[in-house]
Design a protein around this motif. Structure first.
Motif, mmCIF file in Angstrom:
data_model
loop_
_atom_site.group_PDB
_atom_site.id
_atom_site.type_symbol
_atom_site.label_atom_id
_atom_site.label_comp_id
_atom_site.label_asym_id
_atom_site.label_seq_id
_atom_site.Cartn_x
_atom_site.Cartn_y
_atom_site.Cartn_z
ATOM 1 N N PHE A 140 0.828 -1.208 0.000
ATOM 2 C CA PHE A 140 0.000 0.000 0.000
ATOM 3 C C PHE A 140 0.862 1.258 0.000
ATOM 4 C CE2 PHE A 140 -2.097 3.435 2.354
ATOM 5 C CZ PHE A 140 -3.283 3.552 1.655
ATOM 6 N N MET A 141 0.524 2.192 -0.884
ATOM 7 C CA MET A 141 1.180 3.501 -0.935
ATOM 8 C C MET A 141 0.147 4.495 -1.407
ATOM 9 S SD MET A 141 2.749 6.176 -2.694
ATOM 10 C CE MET A 141 3.176 5.757 -4.345
ATOM 11 N N ILE A 142 0.140 5.660 -0.778
ATOM 12 C CA ILE A 142 -0.798 6.704 -1.165
ATOM 13 C C ILE A 142 -0.048 8.014 -1.335
ATOM 14 C CG2 ILE A 142 -1.384 7.117 1.259
ATOM 15 C CD1 ILE A 142 -4.181 7.995 0.261
ATOM 16 N N ARG A 143 -0.471 8.788 -2.343
ATOM 17 C CA ARG A 143 0.065 10.130 -2.570
ATOM 18 C C ARG A 143 -1.121 11.001 -2.968
ATOM 19 N NH1 ARG A 143 4.567 10.399 -6.784
ATOM 20 N NH2 ARG A 143 5.763 9.532 -5.072
ATOM 21 N N VAL A 144 -1.418 12.005 -2.146
ATOM 22 C CA VAL A 144 -2.543 12.901 -2.397
ATOM 23 C C VAL A 144 -2.135 14.333 -2.090
ATOM 24 C CG1 VAL A 144 -4.356 11.189 -1.963
ATOM 25 C CG2 VAL A 144 -3.495 12.532 -0.077
ATOM 26 N N GLU A 145 -2.931 15.273 -2.563
ATOM 27 C CA GLU A 145 -2.654 16.696 -2.343
ATOM 28 C C GLU A 145 -3.087 17.167 -0.951
ATOM 29 O OE1 GLU A 145 -1.142 18.879 -4.514
ATOM 30 O OE2 GLU A 145 -0.789 17.181 -5.848
ATOM 31 N N ASP A 146 -4.105 16.542 -0.390
ATOM 32 C CA ASP A 146 -4.706 17.003 0.863
ATOM 33 C C ASP A 146 -4.304 16.091 2.023
ATOM 34 O OD1 ASP A 146 -6.958 16.865 2.936
ATOM 35 O OD2 ASP A 146 -7.491 18.676 1.816
ATOM 36 N N LYS A 147 -3.632 16.644 3.035
ATOM 37 C CA LYS A 147 -3.158 15.804 4.134
ATOM 38 C C LYS A 147 -4.300 15.243 4.975
ATOM 39 C CE LYS A 147 -2.026 19.715 7.130
ATOM 40 N NZ LYS A 147 -0.937 20.375 7.857
ATOM 41 N N VAL A 203 -5.613 6.475 5.043
ATOM 42 C CA VAL A 203 -4.683 5.605 5.763
ATOM 43 C C VAL A 203 -5.381 4.973 6.972
ATOM 44 C CG1 VAL A 203 -2.560 5.542 7.147
ATOM 45 C CG2 VAL A 203 -2.597 6.731 4.938
ATOM 46 N N GLN A 204 -6.185 5.740 7.694
ATOM 47 C CA GLN A 204 -6.910 5.176 8.831
ATOM 48 C C GLN A 204 -7.835 4.049 8.382
ATOM 49 O OE1 GLN A 204 -8.470 8.853 10.501
ATOM 50 N NE2 GLN A 204 -7.108 8.643 12.257
ATOM 51 N N GLN A 205 -8.527 4.237 7.269
ATOM 52 C CA GLN A 205 -9.406 3.187 6.741
ATOM 53 C C GLN A 205 -8.592 1.960 6.342
ATOM 54 O OE1 GLN A 205 -12.091 4.580 3.674
ATOM 55 N NE2 GLN A 205 -12.312 6.542 4.724
ATOM 56 N N HIS A 206 -7.474 2.166 5.657
ATOM 57 C CA HIS A 206 -6.616 1.055 5.238
ATOM 58 C C HIS A 206 -6.120 0.280 6.456
ATOM 59 C CE1 HIS A 206 -3.575 -1.268 3.124
ATOM 60 N NE2 HIS A 206 -2.688 -0.835 4.005
ATOM 61 N N LEU A 207 -5.625 0.978 7.458
ATOM 62 C CA LEU A 207 -5.123 0.314 8.659
ATOM 63 C C LEU A 207 -6.207 -0.497 9.346
ATOM 64 C CD1 LEU A 207 -2.903 3.133 10.184
ATOM 65 C CD2 LEU A 207 -2.107 0.936 9.287
ATOM 66 N N LYS A 208 -7.391 0.075 9.440
ATOM 67 C CA LYS A 208 -8.502 -0.592 10.123
ATOM 68 C C LYS A 208 -8.933 -1.859 9.400
ATOM 69 C CE LYS A 208 -13.221 0.193 11.734
ATOM 70 N NZ LYS A 208 -14.309 1.175 11.857
ATOM 71 N N SER A 253 -4.904 0.779 14.342
ATOM 72 C CA SER A 253 -5.359 2.169 14.269
ATOM 73 C C SER A 253 -4.209 3.104 14.618
ATOM 74 C CB SER A 253 -6.543 2.405 15.209
ATOM 75 O OG SER A 253 -6.145 2.219 16.548
ATOM 76 N N MET A 254 -4.273 4.296 14.066
ATOM 77 C CA MET A 254 -3.318 5.367 14.356
ATOM 78 C C MET A 254 -4.095 6.666 14.381
ATOM 79 S SD MET A 254 -0.014 4.555 11.908
ATOM 80 C CE MET A 254 0.993 5.913 12.480
ATOM 81 N N SER A 255 -3.657 7.594 15.185
ATOM 82 C CA SER A 255 -4.305 8.909 15.212
ATOM 83 C C SER A 255 -3.903 9.695 13.966
ATOM 84 C CB SER A 255 -3.884 9.679 16.460
ATOM 85 O OG SER A 255 -2.526 10.075 16.361
ATOM 86 N N LYS A 256 -4.667 10.696 13.666
ATOM 87 C CA LYS A 256 -4.368 11.567 12.529
ATOM 88 C C LYS A 256 -2.976 12.175 12.705
ATOM 89 C CE LYS A 256 -6.029 15.741 10.242
ATOM 90 N NZ LYS A 256 -7.098 16.749 10.201
ATOM 91 N N GLU A 257 -2.651 12.581 13.922
ATOM 92 C CA GLU A 257 -1.366 13.202 14.197
ATOM 93 C C GLU A 257 -0.210 12.226 13.956
ATOM 94 O OE1 GLU A 257 -4.037 13.336 16.365
ATOM 95 O OE2 GLU A 257 -4.561 15.380 15.800
ATOM 96 N N GLU A 258 -0.385 10.957 14.367
ATOM 97 C CA GLU A 258 0.656 9.947 14.133
ATOM 98 C C GLU A 258 0.872 9.723 12.639
ATOM 99 O OE1 GLU A 258 0.506 6.718 17.667
ATOM 100 O OE2 GLU A 258 -1.367 6.927 16.522
#
Length: 54
Positions: free
Chosen positions: A16-23, A30-35, A41-46
């Motif tokens: 899995f790799m993602i590249r987008v304009e909006d953080k 990424v949260q959906q992929h991890l879940k 799970s990871m926080s948005k900040e992590e």
């Protein structure tokens, strides 16, 4: 600028790799992929602290 993150950089054997304009979009995807793929799970900040600006 774009934001990029991949599982391998986090030490997870996954292509899995993602590249987008909006953080915020990056964090959400990424949260959906991890879940659903890794049952983790990871926080948005992590996630954002691990992401690379490219």
């Amino acid at each position: 600028m774009a934001w990029e993150l991949d599982c391998e950089s986090a030490g997870i054997a996954c292509p899995f790799m993602i590249r987008v304009e909006d953080k915020n979009e990056l964090a959400s995807i990424v949260q959906q992929h991890l879940k659903y793929t890794h049952q983790k799970s990871m926080s948005k900040e992590e996630i954002l602290s691990s992401a690379k600006e490219v």
